[in-house]
Design a protein around this motif. Sequence first.
Motif, PDB file in Angstrom:
ATOM      1  N   VAL A  62       3.846  -9.695   5.752  1.00  0.00           N
ATOM      2  CA  VAL A  62       3.084 -10.286   4.648  1.00  0.00           C
ATOM      3  C   VAL A  62       4.010 -10.430   3.448  1.00  0.00           C
ATOM      4  O   VAL A  62       4.739  -9.501   3.091  1.00  0.00           O
ATOM      5  N   LEU A  95      -1.209  -5.607   7.906  1.00  0.00           N
ATOM      6  CA  LEU A  95      -1.467  -6.466   9.067  1.00  0.00           C
ATOM      7  C   LEU A  95      -1.807  -5.601  10.269  1.00  0.00           C
ATOM      8  O   LEU A  95      -1.104  -4.640  10.566  1.00  0.00           O
ATOM      9  N   VAL A  99       1.935  -7.747  15.740  1.00  0.00           N
ATOM     10  CA  VAL A  99       2.833  -8.204  14.669  1.00  0.00           C
ATOM     11  C   VAL A  99       4.224  -8.580  15.192  1.00  0.00           C
ATOM     12  O   VAL A  99       5.039  -9.099  14.435  1.00  0.00           O
ATOM     13  N   PHE A 115      -5.819  -9.264   8.732  1.00  0.00           N
ATOM     14  CA  PHE A 115      -5.549  -8.503   7.516  1.00  0.00           C
ATOM     15  C   PHE A 115      -6.545  -7.358   7.382  1.00  0.00           C
ATOM     16  O   PHE A 115      -7.726  -7.507   7.714  1.00  0.00           O
ATOM     17  N   LEU A 129       2.255 -15.526   5.003  1.00  0.00           N
ATOM     18  CA  LEU A 129       2.779 -14.866   6.195  1.00  0.00           C
ATOM     19  C   LEU A 129       4.246 -15.238   6.331  1.00  0.00           C
ATOM     20  O   LEU A 129       4.637 -16.377   6.045  1.00  0.00           O
TER      21      LEU A 129
END
Length: 282
Positions: A62, A95, A99, A115, A129
């Motif tokens: 993020v 997150l 990922v 999120f 992002l």
Amino acid sequence: TYTVPSTSKNLQLQFTTRLSLPIFTGSKVEGEGTLSIALVDTLTREVVVMGKESLLKVEIVVLEGDFEDGEGNDWTAQEFNNNIVKERQGKRPLLSGDVFVGLERGIGTVGDVSFTDNSSWTRSRKFRLGARTEDGCYNGVRVREAKTESFVVKDHRGELYKKHHPPVLEDEVWRLEKIGKEGAFHKRLNKEKIVTVKDFLTLLHLDAPRLRKILGTGMSTKMWEVTIEHAKTTCILSDKVHIYYLESPSKTAVVFNAVGEVRGLISEKFVSVDDLTEKEKV
């Protein structure tokens, strides 16, 4: 297709589509198309489909919403890392989900990522992002990171976005699990005139493969199963049935409920679907 030589200094990660807005906490981040990350050669704009670099492992992070391009539309790995947003103290990682994305032939599909917190507390009140390699390089060659447009993340709280347990036929279809209000799945269903839970269940019973196709590859098998299980808990309060007479001398009829689910057969008398033989079910 194009293979980047190992001496190239022009590798970059890119998101292949814009994000589907709005984005809410707890809901899967979707793209306007399939959300993927590609490794491209910035000189040719071609995806790198060969070589070990086409199999890179990429991390989604993020970023601050106001992280802009530097001079010459570029930034350093350090500048990128300095703009990564971490979770607030005492909170879960910002997150949740898959990922890390593995590239194959230079492209990797983003999995189930969501999120856990809104963006209202950051300096720009927005996020982006980003996607990066482990150290911003591959074999000493700089791999420029990817970043999306900036966006607001809103809290998915309150009755306004609440799922119903159990749902009822008249509920809007986004009341089902894994279908976010105004999200990509919701939009796809509405486009096909699937507006209510009743519409969803009816198509599920009459043509499940078509329903699955409408929702698309963005909905994983696991998500599909969760949505279906939730839909099947629906309270069908209507006693209305549909009777379909087969073209046969026996004058047999099939009985469907209000959402197209087979409930039994009428021959000389009504026989529930639970009491039918395997041959009769066929």
